[in-house]
Design a protein around this motif. Structure first.
Motif, mmCIF file in Angstrom:
data_model
loop_
_atom_site.group_PDB
_atom_site.id
_atom_site.type_symbol
_atom_site.label_atom_id
_atom_site.label_comp_id
_atom_site.label_asym_id
_atom_site.label_seq_id
_atom_site.Cartn_x
_atom_site.Cartn_y
_atom_site.Cartn_z
ATOM 1 N N GLN A 119 0.872 -1.170 0.000
ATOM 2 C CA GLN A 119 0.000 0.000 0.000
ATOM 3 C C GLN A 119 0.909 1.220 0.000
ATOM 4 O OE1 GLN A 119 -2.856 0.105 3.169
ATOM 5 N NE2 GLN A 119 -3.483 2.175 2.709
ATOM 6 N N ALA A 120 0.817 2.028 -1.044
ATOM 7 C CA ALA A 120 1.655 3.220 -1.160
ATOM 8 C C ALA A 120 1.103 4.302 -0.235
ATOM 9 C CB ALA A 120 1.687 3.711 -2.594
ATOM 10 N N MET A 121 1.915 4.706 0.712
ATOM 11 C CA MET A 121 1.506 5.744 1.658
ATOM 12 C C MET A 121 1.893 7.124 1.139
ATOM 13 S SD MET A 121 -0.055 3.879 3.667
ATOM 14 C CE MET A 121 -0.569 5.091 4.846
ATOM 15 N N MET A 122 2.992 7.188 0.397
ATOM 16 C CA MET A 122 3.398 8.439 -0.235
ATOM 17 C C MET A 122 4.343 8.128 -1.375
ATOM 18 S SD MET A 122 6.039 10.146 2.464
ATOM 19 C CE MET A 122 5.737 9.333 4.011
ATOM 20 N N GLU A 123 4.553 9.140 -2.181
ATOM 21 C CA GLU A 123 5.430 9.025 -3.334
ATOM 22 C C GLU A 123 6.424 10.168 -3.227
ATOM 23 O OE1 GLU A 123 3.872 10.033 -7.363
ATOM 24 O OE2 GLU A 123 4.069 7.868 -7.655
ATOM 25 N N GLN A 124 7.699 9.869 -3.409
ATOM 26 C CA GLN A 124 8.699 10.934 -3.342
ATOM 27 C C GLN A 124 9.827 10.633 -4.306
ATOM 28 O OE1 GLN A 124 9.584 10.697 0.872
ATOM 29 N NE2 GLN A 124 11.516 9.671 0.499
ATOM 30 N N PRO A 125 10.527 11.677 -4.765
ATOM 31 C CA PRO A 125 11.637 11.452 -5.693
ATOM 32 C C PRO A 125 12.801 10.769 -4.974
ATOM 33 C CG PRO A 125 11.360 13.805 -5.222
ATOM 34 C CD PRO A 125 10.262 13.083 -4.524
ATOM 35 N N ALA A 126 13.544 9.970 -5.711
ATOM 36 C CA ALA A 126 14.707 9.281 -5.166
ATOM 37 C C ALA A 126 15.779 9.193 -6.245
ATOM 38 C CB ALA A 126 14.330 7.895 -4.689
ATOM 39 N N GLU A 127 17.022 9.409 -5.832
ATOM 40 C CA GLU A 127 18.138 9.343 -6.784
ATOM 41 C C GLU A 127 18.601 7.906 -7.013
ATOM 42 O OE1 GLU A 127 19.331 11.920 -8.547
ATOM 43 O OE2 GLU A 127 17.737 13.098 -7.594
ATOM 44 N N ASP A 128 18.483 7.057 -5.995
ATOM 45 C CA ASP A 128 19.036 5.714 -6.076
ATOM 46 C C ASP A 128 18.010 4.616 -6.356
ATOM 47 O OD1 ASP A 128 17.885 6.189 -3.638
ATOM 48 O OD2 ASP A 128 19.331 5.012 -2.485
ATOM 49 N N VAL A 129 16.726 4.987 -6.513
ATOM 50 C CA VAL A 129 15.677 4.011 -6.794
ATOM 51 C C VAL A 129 14.890 4.488 -8.014
ATOM 52 C CG1 VAL A 129 13.587 2.903 -5.914
ATOM 53 C CG2 VAL A 129 15.493 3.334 -4.368
ATOM 54 N N ALA A 130 14.642 3.576 -8.944
ATOM 55 C CA ALA A 130 13.892 3.917 -10.155
ATOM 56 C C ALA A 130 12.428 4.176 -9.830
ATOM 57 C CB ALA A 130 14.005 2.778 -11.161
ATOM 58 N N ALA A 131 11.787 4.918 -10.691
ATOM 59 C CA ALA A 131 10.368 5.226 -10.515
ATOM 60 C C ALA A 131 9.569 3.939 -10.397
ATOM 61 C CB ALA A 131 9.864 6.046 -11.694
ATOM 62 N N GLY A 132 8.629 3.914 -9.443
ATOM 63 C CA GLY A 132 7.806 2.734 -9.231
ATOM 64 C C GLY A 132 8.422 1.721 -8.289
ATOM 65 N N GLY A 133 9.598 2.021 -7.750
ATOM 66 C CA GLY A 133 10.266 1.110 -6.814
ATOM 67 C C GLY A 133 10.005 1.526 -5.380
ATOM 68 N N VAL A 134 10.154 0.600 -4.469
ATOM 69 C CA VAL A 134 9.961 0.868 -3.045
ATOM 70 C C VAL A 134 11.207 1.566 -2.505
ATOM 71 C CG1 VAL A 134 9.671 -0.194 -0.767
ATOM 72 C CG2 VAL A 134 8.422 -1.090 -2.731
ATOM 73 N N ILE A 135 10.995 2.700 -1.836
ATOM 74 C CA ILE A 135 12.100 3.435 -1.218
ATOM 75 C C ILE A 135 12.262 3.004 0.235
ATOM 76 C CG2 ILE A 135 12.928 5.698 -0.495
ATOM 77 C CD1 ILE A 135 11.360 6.893 -2.832
ATOM 78 N N GLN A 136 11.140 2.917 0.947
ATOM 79 C CA GLN A 136 11.181 2.641 2.377
ATOM 80 C C GLN A 136 9.913 1.881 2.780
ATOM 81 O OE1 GLN A 136 11.103 6.252 4.626
ATOM 82 N NE2 GLN A 136 11.258 5.243 6.588
ATOM 83 N N VAL A 137 10.049 1.004 3.767
ATOM 84 C CA VAL A 137 8.901 0.291 4.328
ATOM 85 C C VAL A 137 8.523 0.981 5.631
ATOM 86 C CG1 VAL A 137 8.050 -1.907 5.223
ATOM 87 C CG2 VAL A 137 9.635 -1.882 3.302
ATOM 88 N N LEU A 138 7.300 1.504 5.699
ATOM 89 C CA LEU A 138 6.823 2.155 6.913
ATOM 90 C C LEU A 138 6.265 1.139 7.896
ATOM 91 C CD1 LEU A 138 5.035 5.225 5.296
ATOM 92 C CD2 LEU A 138 7.345 5.116 6.233
ATOM 93 N N GLN A 139 5.620 0.101 7.370
ATOM 94 C CA GLN A 139 5.058 -0.956 8.209
ATOM 95 C C GLN A 139 5.039 -2.242 7.394
ATOM 96 O OE1 GLN A 139 0.805 -0.744 9.207
ATOM 97 N NE2 GLN A 139 1.370 -1.103 11.339
ATOM 98 N N THR A 140 5.593 -3.308 7.960
ATOM 99 C CA THR A 140 5.609 -4.575 7.231
ATOM 100 C C THR A 140 4.186 -5.115 7.097
ATOM 101 O OG1 THR A 140 5.994 -5.792 9.264
ATOM 102 C CG2 THR A 140 7.937 -5.238 7.962
ATOM 103 N N GLY A 141 3.990 -5.887 6.060
ATOM 104 C CA GLY A 141 2.693 -6.507 5.838
ATOM 105 C C GLY A 141 2.772 -7.992 6.148
ATOM 106 N N TYR A 142 1.627 -8.646 6.095
ATOM 107 C CA TYR A 142 1.575 -10.086 6.370
ATOM 108 C C TYR A 142 0.560 -10.731 5.431
ATOM 109 C CZ TYR A 142 4.238 -9.389 10.648
ATOM 110 O OH TYR A 142 5.221 -9.082 11.546
#
Length: 193
Positions: A119-142
């Motif tokens: 579930q995408a909580m926010m979208e932000q620009p990143a230099e080291d991750v391509a568009a559409g990739g996960v930058i950070q996990v805020l809460q793990t899923g199950y």
């Protein structure tokens, strides 16, 4: 008289054929009902712990936060033992989850965003991750036997971000975020910028 008897025999044969067809339909209906009941019972057994697992996820999250915030440089033996106890409790809970079919969804940095698991909580620009990739996990899923109990809450790289394409293959067709282009109403991607 022979003609009437012949007519009666034909009527009885037609009625017999009709009754046989009706019996076969009832037998098929009973078999279908039996299969459906077995499938529903198996699903009920497999997913009976889903609500219970969902209720325990809050405790698992709190234990994870506690171990992440635990003091590491303390010399006090009571603090060290307390931290060790919390870590062991978290590990035991995760083992109990896995032994009952509840698996963690914890995407790695750069993994392609999957709307079925994340579930995408926010979208932000990143230099080291391509568009559409996960930058950070805020809460793990199950997930429980492949059924999502709670999606992983993630931050996703915005359109125009740098880096290599996400690691997972794109099963859903072309990704307009990855190309840096814009998508028109017809669904085709315009790469002119």
């Amino acid at each position: 008289m022979a003609e009437a008897a012949l007519h009666d025999i034909e009527a009885l044969r037609a009625e017999n054929a009709s009754l046989k067809e009706q019996v076969l339909r009832f037998a098929a209906e009973a078999e279908n009902t039996k299969r459906r009941a077995e499938r529903e019972a198996n699903d009920a057994r497999a997913y009976a712990i889903q609500k219970f697992a969902r209720d325990l996820l809050g405790a698992a999250d709190n234990l994870s936060r506690a171990t992440a915030a635990a003091p590491t440089g303390s010399e006090d033996p009571a603090v060290k033992n307390f931290v060790l106890g919390v870590e062991m409790t978290e590990k035991a809970l995760q083992q109990a989850f896995e032994s009952n079919g509840l698996k963690k969804i914890d995407p790695t940095k750069g993994e392609k965003f999957d709307p079925h698991k994340h579930q995408a909580m926010m979208e932000q620009p990143a230099e080291d991750v391509a568009a559409g990739g996960v930058i950070q996990v805020l809460q793990t899923g199950y997930e429980l036997f492949g059924r999502i109990v709670r999606p992983a809450m993630v931050v996703v790289a915005a359109k125009g971000s740098g880096g290599e394409a996400p690691a997972a293959e794109n099963a859903g067709g072309a990704n307009p975020y990855a190309s840096g282009g814009t998508e028109d109403a017809g669904g085709s991607v315009d790469t002119k910028a």
